[in-house]
Design a protein around this motif. Structure first.
Motif, short mmCIF file in Angstrom:
data_model
loop_
_atom_site.label_atom_id
_atom_site.label_comp_id
_atom_site.label_asym_id
_atom_site.label_seq_id
_atom_site.Cartn_x
_atom_site.Cartn_y
_atom_site.Cartn_z
N PRO A 73 0.80 -1.20 0.10
CA PRO A 73 -0.10 0.06 -0.01
C PRO A 73 0.70 1.19 0.16
CG PRO A 73 -0.74 -1.70 1.62
CD PRO A 73 0.39 -2.07 1.13
N GLU A 74 1.70 1.38 0.91
CA GLU A 74 2.85 2.51 1.04
C GLU A 74 4.21 2.01 1.59
OE1 GLU A 74 2.33 6.97 2.50
OE2 GLU A 74 1.07 5.58 3.28
N MET A 75 5.17 2.64 1.08
CA MET A 75 6.25 2.46 1.24
C MET A 75 6.81 3.66 2.83
SD MET A 75 9.10 0.62 1.29
CE MET A 75 9.36 -0.35 -0.38
N VAL A 76 6.82 2.90 3.83
CA VAL A 76 7.24 3.87 5.08
C VAL A 76 7.85 3.42 5.91
CG1 VAL A 76 4.88 5.05 4.95
CG2 VAL A 76 5.19 3.10 6.43
N ALA A 77 8.87 4.09 6.70
CA ALA A 77 9.86 3.88 7.55
C ALA A 77 9.34 3.47 8.94
CB ALA A 77 11.03 4.85 7.78
N GLY A 78 9.74 2.35 9.78
CA GLY A 78 9.22 2.06 10.83
C GLY A 78 8.63 0.54 11.08
N PRO A 79 7.24 0.68 10.47
CA PRO A 79 6.48 -0.82 10.81
C PRO A 79 6.91 -1.89 9.82
CG PRO A 79 5.07 0.89 9.76
CD PRO A 79 6.40 1.36 10.22
N LYS A 80 6.43 -3.06 10.18
CA LYS A 80 6.45 -4.07 9.24
C LYS A 80 5.68 -3.73 8.00
CE LYS A 80 7.57 -7.66 12.60
NZ LYS A 80 7.18 -9.17 13.32
N LEU A 81 6.31 -4.08 6.79
CA LEU A 81 5.53 -3.64 5.59
C LEU A 81 5.23 -5.09 5.18
CD1 LEU A 81 7.76 -0.77 4.32
CD2 LEU A 81 5.53 -0.69 5.59
N ARG A 82 4.03 -5.55 4.90
CA ARG A 82 3.53 -6.73 4.38
C ARG A 82 3.34 -6.84 2.89
NH1 ARG A 82 3.16 -9.68 8.89
NH2 ARG A 82 2.66 -8.67 10.86
N LEU A 83 4.11 -7.46 2.15
CA LEU A 83 4.19 -7.40 0.53
C LEU A 83 2.80 -8.29 0.12
CD1 LEU A 83 7.88 -7.99 -0.27
CD2 LEU A 83 6.63 -5.73 0.04
N SER A 84 2.33 -8.08 -1.21
CA SER A 84 1.31 -8.88 -1.60
C SER A 84 1.67 -9.34 -2.90
CB SER A 84 -0.02 -7.97 -1.64
OG SER A 84 -0.15 -6.98 -2.16
N ASN A 85 1.03 -10.27 -3.48
CA ASN A 85 1.23 -10.58 -4.80
C ASN A 85 2.57 -10.87 -5.30
OD1 ASN A 85 -1.56 -10.44 -5.21
ND2 ASN A 85 -1.45 -8.26 -5.73
N PRO A 86 3.50 -11.65 -4.52
CA PRO A 86 4.90 -11.60 -4.89
C PRO A 86 5.09 -12.51 -6.29
CG PRO A 86 4.46 -13.29 -3.10
CD PRO A 86 2.91 -12.35 -3.39
N VAL A 87 6.07 -12.38 -7.01
CA VAL A 87 6.50 -13.20 -8.15
C VAL A 87 7.92 -13.33 -8.11
CG1 VAL A 87 6.18 -13.22 -10.61
CG2 VAL A 87 4.21 -12.22 -9.43
N TYR A 88 8.22 -14.52 -8.33
CA TYR A 88 9.97 -14.66 -8.25
C TYR A 88 10.18 -14.97 -9.85
CZ TYR A 88 10.43 -15.08 -3.38
OH TYR A 88 10.22 -14.75 -1.82
N GLU A 89 11.08 -14.30 -10.47
CA GLU A 89 11.51 -14.58 -11.32
C GLU A 89 13.14 -14.84 -11.80
OE1 GLU A 89 8.59 -12.78 -14.84
OE2 GLU A 89 9.11 -11.20 -13.41
N PRO A 90 13.51 -15.31 -12.91
CA PRO A 90 14.92 -15.38 -13.07
C PRO A 90 15.49 -14.09 -13.49
CG PRO A 90 13.96 -16.68 -14.67
CD PRO A 90 12.82 -16.41 -13.73
N GLY A 91 16.54 -13.32 -13.01
CA GLY A 91 16.85 -12.17 -13.40
C GLY A 91 18.36 -11.91 -13.76
#
Length: 318
Positions: free
Chosen positions: A23-41
């Motif tokens: 939702p928003e990148m902010v300093a301090g609290p735990k940030l929970r990611l959604s819809n993760p996708v792993y790809e070879p880069g």
């Protein structure tokens, strides 16, 4: 599948790419990611993937190590990309592309493991032994690899073989001390890299073309392409001065645009060695198609074909 000469892409410093949303990148609290996708880069890996997506075939020579390297290899093979694995020291790095609800994207990368000198020599020998056509050297170099790796590879491969898309110290070394007896075949830079190397801004398309032509004249490369973002790309070479401008599209992510360009460009040359006009046209359409995809996704063939007629190509010598 159209006939083509073999293509080997080289990735010295690959990455296991994670793209996700927040939702928003902010300093301090735990940030929970959604819809993760792993790809070879990694640069060369993405070039090989783009070539495959566009109906061609490329073998990805990739330096991999550790558990992240094993996961990277598994993902590549699952996508049907032919792989030549090179055992690299240490652990393959990871990178992240995090997009917030406002469309802002945050890109984070870890460094690669240090390479001792003998591993770089071993890599050069292995690449040359595997190469049977065009070779694409793309992406960053791990710590410990000499900045002159591209020149060494061009010298060992011979003329008309090596396509280079590098940055930082290796690019500076290539421009500062070119081997005019064995120039790279094609050098691609983005505008920021070109301006940094030129030592001044290149605000107009003509400025970028002049700089590209100066690199050709100095024997840095037989052909030089400079990407200008939304203004497309210019290409200089013997008797060549071209500009291709794409249509305006909605930008979802700029990740993968350069690799998609290099993939489409190289594929055209693999199908017809002197088709530089078609290569610039295809590369511009592929890069534009890539920015239409989310996260770390590359170009899609259907998008590229739809965009191709809308890319305006100009011969600046006419």
């Amino acid at each position: 599948m159209m006939a083509q000469t073999p293509v080997l892409t080289v990735t010295l410093n690959p990455a296991l790419d994670l793209s996700a949303q927040i939702p928003e990148m902010v300093a301090g609290p735990k940030l929970r990611l959604s819809n993760p996708v792993y790809e070879p880069g990694g640069g060369g890996v993405n070039v090989a993937r783009a070539i495959g997506a566009l109906g061609g075939q490329a073998t990805a020579w990739v330096a991999l190590g550790g558990s992240a390297g094993a996961q990277h290899l598994e993902l590549l093979r699952a996508q049907g990309v032919p792989v030549r694995r090179f055992d690299a020291p240490g652990e393959t790095r990871q990178s992240w592309a995090i997009t917030d609800s406002h469309g802002q994207q945050f890109r984070l990368q870890l460094p690669g493991a240090d390479w001792p000198p003998h591993d770089a020599t071993r890599a050069l020998d292995d690449i040359v032994a595997q190469a049977d056509g065009l070779v694409v050297l793309s992406g960053s170099q791990p710590p410990g690899v000499d900045a002159g790796f591209a020149q060494d590879l061009a010298r060992m491969l011979g003329a008309g073989r090596l396509v280079v898309d590098i940055s930082g110290a290796p690019l500076s070394q290539l421009l500062r001390d070119p081997d005019t007896a064995a120039p790279v075949h094609v050098l691609r830079l983005d505008q920021g890299e070109a301006e940094a190397q030129a030592g001044h801004g290149l605000p107009q398309m003509g400025d970028a073309l002049d700089f590209a032509q100066s690199l050709v004249a100095r024997g840095v490369a037989q052909h030089v392409c400079i990407a200008l973002g939304a203004d497309g790309s210019v290409l200089a070479g013997p008797e060549l001065a071209l500009h291709c401008r794409p249509p305006q599209v909605r930008v979802r992510s700029k990740v993968g645009a350069g690799d998609s360009f290099t993939g489409a460009f190289t594929l055209e040359l693999a199908r017809a060695p002197h088709a530089f006009t078609q290569a610039l046209h295809a590369g511009t359409a592929a890069a534009t198609a890539a920015v239409m995809t989310p996260g770390t996704a590359l170009c899609r063939a259907a998008d590229m074909q739809a965009i191709l007629p809308e890319c305006s190509l100009h011969n600046l010598r006419a």
